[in-house]
Enzyme design. Structure first.
Site, PDB file in Angstrom:
ATOM      1  CB  SER A  23     -13.671  -0.765   2.769  1.00  0.00           C
ATOM      2  OG  SER A  23     -14.200  -0.308   3.460  1.00  0.00           O
ATOM      3  CG  ASN A 110     -15.588  11.541   0.345  1.00  0.00           C
ATOM      4  OD1 ASN A 110     -15.657  10.372  -0.153  1.00  0.00           O
ATOM      5  ND2 ASN A 110     -15.594  12.151  -0.895  1.00  0.00           N
ATOM      6  CB  THR A 155      34.600  -2.997   7.955  1.00  0.00           C
ATOM      7  OG1 THR A 155      35.628  -2.946   8.397  1.00  0.00           O
ATOM      8  CG2 THR A 155      34.353  -1.931   9.198  1.00  0.00           C
ATOM      9  CG  HIS A 156      34.096  -4.285   4.326  1.00  0.00           C
ATOM     10  ND1 HIS A 156      34.431  -3.715   2.958  1.00  0.00           N
ATOM     11  CD2 HIS A 156      35.605  -3.117   5.012  1.00  0.00           C
ATOM     12  CE1 HIS A 156      35.042  -2.331   2.756  1.00  0.00           C
ATOM     13  NE2 HIS A 156      35.547  -2.370   3.855  1.00  0.00           N
ATOM     14  CB  SER A 277      15.696 -29.109  12.551  1.00  0.00           C
ATOM     15  OG  SER A 277      15.535 -30.291  11.124  1.00  0.00           O
ATOM     16  CE  LYS A 283      18.852 -26.909  11.245  1.00  0.00           C
ATOM     17  NZ  LYS A 283      19.602 -26.071  10.191  1.00  0.00           N
ATOM     18  CG  ASN A 285      16.810 -24.241  12.914  1.00  0.00           C
ATOM     19  OD1 ASN A 285      18.146 -24.713  12.874  1.00  0.00           O
ATOM     20  ND2 ASN A 285      15.912 -25.179  12.273  1.00  0.00           N
ATOM     21  CD  GLU A 290      16.046 -18.394  10.370  1.00  0.00           C
ATOM     22  OE1 GLU A 290      15.729 -19.349   9.234  1.00  0.00           O
ATOM     23  OE2 GLU A 290      16.089 -18.830  11.107  1.00  0.00           O
ATOM     24  CE1 TYR A 317     -12.078   7.833  -0.233  1.00  0.00           C
ATOM     25  CE2 TYR A 317     -13.358   7.703  -2.033  1.00  0.00           C
ATOM     26  CZ  TYR A 317     -12.804   7.385  -1.243  1.00  0.00           C
ATOM     27  OH  TYR A 317     -13.190   6.023  -0.663  1.00  0.00           O
ATOM     28  CD  GLN A 322     -12.792   0.837   0.505  1.00  0.00           C
ATOM     29  OE1 GLN A 322     -14.029   1.067   0.277  1.00  0.00           O
ATOM     30  NE2 GLN A 322     -13.115  -0.676  -0.119  1.00  0.00           N
ATOM     31  CE  LYS A 325     -10.374   3.210   5.566  1.00  0.00           C
ATOM     32  NZ  LYS A 325      -9.945   3.656   3.983  1.00  0.00           N
TER      33      LYS A 325
HETATM   34  N1  ARG Z   1     -14.448   2.660   2.764  1.00  0.00           N
HETATM   35  C1  ARG Z   1     -14.258   4.214   2.567  1.00  0.00           C
HETATM   36  C2  ARG Z   1     -13.258   4.314   2.152  1.00  0.00           C
HETATM   37  O1  ARG Z   1     -11.978   3.739   3.284  1.00  0.00           O
HETATM   38  C3  ARG Z   1     -15.191   5.085   2.796  1.00  0.00           C
HETATM   39  C4  ARG Z   1     -15.316   6.614   1.704  1.00  0.00           C
HETATM   40  C5  ARG Z   1     -16.263   6.628   0.489  1.00  0.00           C
HETATM   41  N2  ARG Z   1     -16.234   6.918  -0.291  1.00  0.00           N
HETATM   42  C6  ARG Z   1     -17.004   7.237  -1.010  1.00  0.00           C
HETATM   43  N3  ARG Z   1     -17.243   8.131  -1.660  1.00  0.00           N
HETATM   44  N4  ARG Z   1     -17.356   6.116  -1.446  1.00  0.00           N
HETATM   45  O2  ARG Z   1     -12.176   5.265   1.501  1.00  0.00           O
END
Ligand code: ARG
Length: 457
Positions: A23, A110, A155-156, A277, A283, A285, A290, A317, A322, A325
Site C-alpha cells: 500500500s 493494526n 418549484t418543479h 469549444s 461557445k 461553456n 459541470e 482487523y 487497507q 485509504k
Molecule cells: N497497510 C495496512 C493497512 O493499511 C496496515 C495494517 C496491516 N496489518 C496487518 N496485520 N497486515 O491496513
C-alpha cells in the site's frame, strides 16, 4: 528483501503478491502522522521503562531526521517494504540498528494504521473547514450585493414566486453551515486515540495510553481494543459529510449551468472560469460547474465502496480494511479541489440583474399575491384562487403580465380590484411583504447575512 515479519517464512513473497499487497503507493502520504505517532509511542516506552531511555531518545531523534529527509525528497520508499509503517521502521533500523528494532514494542500495525488514518483525517477536516468558510464568506458577499436583486423562485423548475438572489444564495449558506457543523461533529469521533489496542487484544506492557493521546492532541482513548483496530466508521462518516458537501456544491453548480444558458442568461461566468469549444466558435461553456457536479459522483462512490467493503468483515482487523485509504484520500482531494474553484467562480461571476427581474415578471410569479390581495379585501381564498387562475389564462392568451392589466381588465375579472392592486402585486411588494423570519424581504435577508457574519467570526 528480508521482511520485518519474515521469521516464520522459508520462501520469499511472490513478486506479484508484493505488488498486490503493498500500500506504500498510496499510504506514503501519511508519513508525517506515522512518524509523529511513533515519536509519541517511543517517548512513552522510555518513560514507562519498557525500553531503555537512551534507545527511546535515539529513536525520537532519528525519526525527526527521517521526517526532515522525507520532506527534503531524500527518501525512497520500497514497494516490498509494503506500507508506510514498515518503510519507516526499516529506514529507522538501518540508521540505528537494535534501538530501532525496539520501537514496535507493544504495538501492532493494526493500531498503528488506525492511529495514522485518524490523525490524517483530523488534519484534513481542519483544512476543509477553512475552505468551506471561505466559500461561505463569498456567499455572504454575493448576498450582500444582491438583497434587492429580484429573480424568480422556482418549484418543479417552473416559475413560482419572486425572491431575491441574496435569498437564494443564503439558502446555500445555511446548507454549508450545517456541513461545517457536521465536519466538527465528525472530528469529535475521529479524534480518539487507538494505540494500545495492539493487534486486537491490547498488550501486557504497561503502556500509558493517556500520555500518548495527550502528546498527539487526541481528546480521548478508544475503550475496546477490538473496536480500536477494526472499525472504520469514522472514515465512513467523513466520506458521508464530504458527499453531503459535494451534493450541495453540485446542486448549486447545476443552477449556475442553467443560469448561464442563453435561455436563462441570469449570470455570466468570468472568462477565466469558462472554456471554449474546439469546433463551435461561439461557445462559452461552464465546465467548472459541470466538473464539480460530475465529481460528486466519485465522492459518493468512495462512500459506497467503503460501506460495502466493511459490511461483511468479521472482527478484528482484516486486510480488506487497507482499502479505506484510497477512497477517503480521493474524497478529501476531490472536495479540496472543488471548494476553492467554486469560491472563485462565484466571486468572479457577473450577475445579469435585468434578466433576473424580467424572468420574475414574466412568469406570473405574483399570482399568489394577486389572490392574497382579493383575500385581504374579503374574498375567500379558494374563490380568489379561481379568479386569478382565470386571469392567468386571459393573460396567456393576450400575452401580457398581471401587472400590465388595465383597470378595466382588472374590474372585469373581479369588481373588488382597485387602483392599489398595481402596488400590491409589484415584484418589490411581493418580495418585501415576505418579511417574517426566513423570508426573502431585503430587511430580513440583511439580518440573515449579519447573523451569518457573526457565525463565521
Ligand atoms: N497497510 C495496512 C493497512 O493499511 C496496515 C495494517 C496491516 N496489518 C496487518 N496485520 N497486515 O491496513
Amino acid at each position: 528483501m528480508q521482511k520485518l515479519w519474515g521469521g516464520r517464512f522459508s520462501k520469499a513473497t511472490d513478486k506479484k503478491v508484493d505488488d498486490f499487497n503493498s500500500s506504500i503507493r498510496f499510504d506514503q502520504r501519511m508519513y508525517k502522522q506515522d512518524i509523529l505517532g511513533s515519536i509519541a509511542h517511543a517517548t512513552m516506552l522510555g518513560k514507562q521503562e519498557i525500553i531503555p531511555q537512551a534507545d527511546a531518545d535515539l529513536i525520537v531523534k532519528t525519526l525527526g531526521e527521517i521526517l526532515e529527509d522525507i520532506e527534503a525528497g531524500k527518501v525512497e520508499f520500497l514497494i516490498d517494504a509494503e506500507d508506510i509503517h514498515m518503510n519507516i521502521e526499516k529506514i529507522l533500523t538501518e540508521r540505528i540498528g537494535d534501538a530501532g528494532k525496539r520501537l514496535h514494542t507493544g504495538r501492532s500495525r493494526n493500531d498503528q494504521v488506525a492511529l495514522d488514518i485518524r490523525m490524517y483525517i483530523r488534519d484534513e477536516i481542519d483544512e476543509i473547514s477553512d475552505m468551506l468558510k471561505k466559500l461561505m464568506h463569498t456567499l455572504l458577499s454575493l448576498a450582500e450585493e444582491n438583497t434587492d436583486t429580484i429573480m424568480p423562485g422556482y418549484t418543479h423548475l417552473q416559475k413560482a414566486q419572486p425572491i431575491t438572489l441574496a435569498h437564494h444564495v443564503m439558502a446555500y449558506f445555511e446548507m454549508l453551515k450545517r456541513d461545517l457543523e457536521r465536519l466538527a461533529d465528525t472530528k469529535k469521533r475521529v479524534n480518539i486515540m487507538p494505540l494500545g489496542s495492539g493487534a486486537l487484544a491490547a498488550t501486557t506492557y504497561p503502556l500509558d495510553r493517556e500520555f500518548v493521546a495527550q502528546q498527539l492532541g487526541f481528546d480521548a482513548v478508544t475503550q475496546n481494543s477490538l473496536d480500536g483496530v477494526s472499525d472504520r466508521d469514522f472514515v465512513l462518516e467523513t466520506e458521508f459529510v464530504l458527499s453531503m458537501i459535494m451534493m450541495h456544491l453540485s446542486r448549486f453548480s447545476e443552477e449556475l449551468i442553467l443560469w448561464s444558458s442563453h435561455e436563462f442568461s441570469f449570470v455570466e461566468m468570468d472568462d477565466a472560469y469558462s472554456t471554449g469549444s474546439s469546433i463551435m466558435p461561439q461557445k462559452k461553456n461552464p465546465d467548472v460547474a459541470e466538473l464539480i457536479r460530475g465529481k460528486t459522483g466519485r465522492v459518493y462512490g468512495d462512500l459506497m465502496a467503503m460501506l460495502t467493503t466493511m459490511k461483511g468483515i468479521p472482527l478484528a482487523y482484516n486486510k480488506d480494511m487497507q482499502e479505506d485509504k484510497e477512497g477517503v484520500f480521493d474524497a478529501i482531494d476531490t472536495v479540496k479541489l472543488c471548494l476553492p474553484v467554486m469560491t472563485d467562480m462565484l466571486a468572479t461571476m457577473k450577475i445579469r440583474k435585468e434578466n433576473m427581474l424580467r424572468g420574475a415578471k414574466g412568469g406570473f410569479t405574483n399570482a399568489t399575491d394577486a389572490a392574497d390581495y382579493l383575500v385581504k379585501k374579503g374574498l375567500p381564498f379558494r374563490e380568489a384562487h379561481e379568479v386569478v387562475g382565470k386571469m392567468v389564462a386571459y393573460a396567456l392568451a393576450n400575452d401580457k403580465a398581471l401587472d400590465e392589466f388595465t383597470m378595466d381588465e382588472f374590474k372585469t375579472c373581479s369588481p373588488i380590484f382597485e387602483e392599489d392592486v398595481y402596488d400590491a402585486i409589484s415584484m418589490k411588494t411581493c418580495v418585501d411583504g415576505r418579511s417574517i423570519i426566513g423570508g426573502p424581504a431585503a430587511e430580513t435577508v440583511k439580518k440573515a447575512i449579519a447573523a451569518g457574519k457573526d457565525y463565521l467570526e
